[in-house]
Scaffold this active site. Structure first.
Site, PDB file in Angstrom:
ATOM      1  CE1 TYR A   1       0.531   0.222   4.212  1.00  0.00           C
ATOM      2  CE2 TYR A   1      -1.317  -0.670   4.313  1.00  0.00           C
ATOM      3  CZ  TYR A   1      -0.330  -0.883   5.050  1.00  0.00           C
ATOM      4  OH  TYR A   1       0.406  -1.007   7.088  1.00  0.00           O
TER       5      TYR A   1
ATOM      6  CE  LYS B   1       5.086  -0.341   6.978  1.00  0.00           C
ATOM      7  NZ  LYS B   1       5.659  -1.060   7.872  1.00  0.00           N
TER       8      LYS B   1
HETATM    9  P1  NAP Z   1       4.204  -7.427  15.187  1.00  0.00           P
HETATM   10  O1  NAP Z   1       4.014  -8.498  15.572  1.00  0.00           O
HETATM   11  O2  NAP Z   1       2.939  -6.266  16.283  1.00  0.00           O
HETATM   12  O3  NAP Z   1       5.776  -6.842  15.616  1.00  0.00           O
HETATM   13  C1  NAP Z   1       5.483  -5.127  15.865  1.00  0.00           C
HETATM   14  C2  NAP Z   1       7.056  -5.560  16.365  1.00  0.00           C
HETATM   15  O4  NAP Z   1       7.918  -4.078  16.393  1.00  0.00           O
HETATM   16  C3  NAP Z   1       7.205  -5.739  17.762  1.00  0.00           C
HETATM   17  O5  NAP Z   1       8.051  -6.116  18.136  1.00  0.00           O
HETATM   18  C4  NAP Z   1       7.192  -4.274  18.969  1.00  0.00           C
HETATM   19  O6  NAP Z   1       7.980  -4.213  19.770  1.00  0.00           O
HETATM   20  C5  NAP Z   1       8.412  -3.779  17.714  1.00  0.00           C
HETATM   21  N1  NAP Z   1       7.707  -2.018  17.768  1.00  0.00           N
HETATM   22  C6  NAP Z   1       6.969  -1.294  18.203  1.00  0.00           C
HETATM   23  N2  NAP Z   1       7.104  -0.258  18.251  1.00  0.00           N
HETATM   24  C7  NAP Z   1       8.863  -0.467  18.800  1.00  0.00           C
HETATM   25  C8  NAP Z   1       9.418   1.504  18.678  1.00  0.00           C
HETATM   26  N3  NAP Z   1       8.702   2.416  18.987  1.00  0.00           N
HETATM   27  N4  NAP Z   1      10.928   0.784  19.337  1.00  0.00           N
HETATM   28  C9  NAP Z   1      11.477  -0.998  18.737  1.00  0.00           C
HETATM   29  N5  NAP Z   1      10.025  -1.697  18.563  1.00  0.00           N
HETATM   30  C10 NAP Z   1       8.659  -1.085  18.516  1.00  0.00           C
HETATM   31  O7  NAP Z   1       3.596  -7.207  13.937  1.00  0.00           O
HETATM   32  P2  NAP Z   1       3.978  -8.052  12.442  1.00  0.00           P
HETATM   33  O8  NAP Z   1       2.729  -8.030  11.821  1.00  0.00           O
HETATM   34  O9  NAP Z   1       4.602  -8.506  12.545  1.00  0.00           O
HETATM   35  O10 NAP Z   1       4.600  -6.837  11.613  1.00  0.00           O
HETATM   36  C11 NAP Z   1       5.774  -6.749  11.433  1.00  0.00           C
HETATM   37  C12 NAP Z   1       6.418  -5.169  10.121  1.00  0.00           C
HETATM   38  O11 NAP Z   1       5.506  -6.273   8.757  1.00  0.00           O
HETATM   39  C13 NAP Z   1       5.890  -4.199  10.144  1.00  0.00           C
HETATM   40  O12 NAP Z   1       7.077  -3.406   9.825  1.00  0.00           O
HETATM   41  C14 NAP Z   1       4.559  -4.023   9.686  1.00  0.00           C
HETATM   42  O13 NAP Z   1       4.047  -3.047   9.304  1.00  0.00           O
HETATM   43  C15 NAP Z   1       5.387  -4.531   8.046  1.00  0.00           C
HETATM   44  N6  NAP Z   1       3.623  -5.844   7.358  1.00  0.00           N
HETATM   45  C16 NAP Z   1       3.209  -6.127   8.397  1.00  0.00           C
HETATM   46  C17 NAP Z   1       1.842  -7.079   7.338  1.00  0.00           C
HETATM   47  C18 NAP Z   1       0.706  -8.176   8.287  1.00  0.00           C
HETATM   48  O14 NAP Z   1      -0.312  -8.713   7.784  1.00  0.00           O
HETATM   49  N7  NAP Z   1       1.294  -8.362   9.090  1.00  0.00           N
HETATM   50  C19 NAP Z   1       1.748  -7.057   5.993  1.00  0.00           C
HETATM   51  C20 NAP Z   1       2.264  -5.438   5.736  1.00  0.00           C
HETATM   52  C21 NAP Z   1       3.544  -5.347   6.261  1.00  0.00           C
HETATM   53  P3  NAP Z   1       7.646  -4.490  20.990  1.00  0.00           P
HETATM   54  O15 NAP Z   1       6.582  -3.507  21.425  1.00  0.00           O
HETATM   55  O16 NAP Z   1       8.619  -4.738  22.264  1.00  0.00           O
HETATM   56  O17 NAP Z   1       8.671  -2.547  20.890  1.00  0.00           O
END
Ligand code: NAP
Length: 274
Positions: free
Chosen positions: A151, A166
């Site tokens: 997106y 992004k």
């Molecule tokens: P997730 O499990 O919610 O993980 C997010 C991670 O970021 C957590 O480990 C969190 O750890 C860390 N985080 C958040 N804020 C932070 C901060 N201020 N400083 C340091 N660490 C921080 O997310 P996910 O779904 O695996 O997503 C991972 C990546 O993929 C992201 O970039 C997301 O935008 C991208 N993405 C996801 C999807 C999807 O369908 N899930 C699709 C497209 C792209 P703490 O809470 O310990 O800080």
């Protein structure tokens, strides 16, 4: 480890994975470590580091964890410096940490806008800058992989803060790739479609109905397994991709592709109706 990547692909290399203790980040950390890298995960909550650290201990991986908020550039610099000192340099940075939630743009409060932009855009820059400074001093350079989303170029109603972040990271990827190529630093991005993750599930598809509606929009008719996204990240980070920089690898089961006039219909069905 059997498969596309050779055992020891990352032997002697060190990596930082932001948000490396949960979701996609955890899968990336696991794969890097299993293929020989020394892996430091970094995020705000030490509780989120336990799974990876326990697994690393059992499997004999070299691992570390740091409590770090990507929004704090001084702290990021300090943590990356420690990792480089402890692991003998810094070869790989995976900018995976992000925040997101669904809110119509007209209802999005300034605090919510700022929170997502600070983590998912500014945080990526602060981490890239700190890592780039270390990598530039190494003869061998380094590689950065940014996790974005398709997106960034299609747009997506309901998540204007994340889309904007992004899209900014996409532009940052290409800019830093061009600026740092002569320093032997590669910068690439991976754009996953929807994948199963506890964090995303709670915030982005909180009910079965929403999950099913999203699934139905994906031409492949399924969400990704984070491990299959992680494999593309690993490729972008690996020496096998040495000439690849400024690139975006889309791994979304066709979710971002146009549907054309036939939409969900089989082209044959359209032909028969004529
Ligand atoms: P997730 O499990 O919610 O993980 C997010 C991670 O970021 C957590 O480990 C969190 O750890 C860390 N985080 C958040 N804020 C932070 C901060 N201020 N400083 C340091 N660490 C921080 O997310 P996910 O779904 O695996 O997503 C991972 C990546 O993929 C992201 O970039 C997301 O935008 C991208 N993405 C996801 C999807 C999807 O369908 N899930 C699709 C497209 C792209 P703490 O809470 O310990 O800080």
């Amino acid at each position: 480890m059997k498969g596309f990547f050779e055992d020891g692909t990352f032997d002697g290399m060190s990596a930082v994975v932001t948000g490396g203790g949960t979701g996609l980040g955890l899968e990336i950390s696991r794969l890097l470590a299993a293929l020989g890298a020394k892996v430091a995960i970094a995020s705000r909550s030490a509780d989120n580091h336990k799974v990876f650290l326990n697994e690393a201990e059992q499997k004999g991986w070299t691992a570390a964890s740091h409590v770090m908020d990507v929004r704090e550039p001084d702290l990021v610099g300090e943590v990356f410096g420690k990792v480089a000192e402890e692991f003998g340099g810094l070869d790989i940075l995976i900018n995976n940490a992000a925040g997101n939630f669904v809110r119509p743009a007209m209802d999005l409060p300034p605090k919510g806008w700022r929170a997502v932009i600070d983590i998912a855009l500014s945080g990526v820059f602060f981490c890239s800058q700190s890592a780039g400074r270390i990598m530039a001093k190494q003869e061998r350079g380094g590689v950065i992989v940014n996790i974005i989303a398709p997106y960034a170029w299609t747009g997506a109603p309901g998540v204007v803060h994340s889309v904007t972040a992004k899209a900014g990271v996409l532009a940052m990827t290409k800019t830093l790739a061009a600026e740092w190529a002569r320093k032997k630093i590669r910068v690439n991005a991976v754009a996953p479609g929807a994948f199963e993750s506890e964090g995303a599930g709670q915030r982005l598809w909180p009910t079965k109905e929403i999950y099913e509606a999203i699934r139905n929009e994906i031409p492949a008719k399924r969400f990704a397994d984070p491990a299959e996204i992680a494999r593309s990240v690993i490729y972008a980070a690996s020496p096998q991709a040495e000439y690849m920089t400024g690139a975006v690898i889309t791994v979304d089961g066709g979710m971002s592709l146009g549907k054309g006039l036939a939409g969900e219909m089989e082209p044959d069905a359209v032909k028969r109706k004529r």
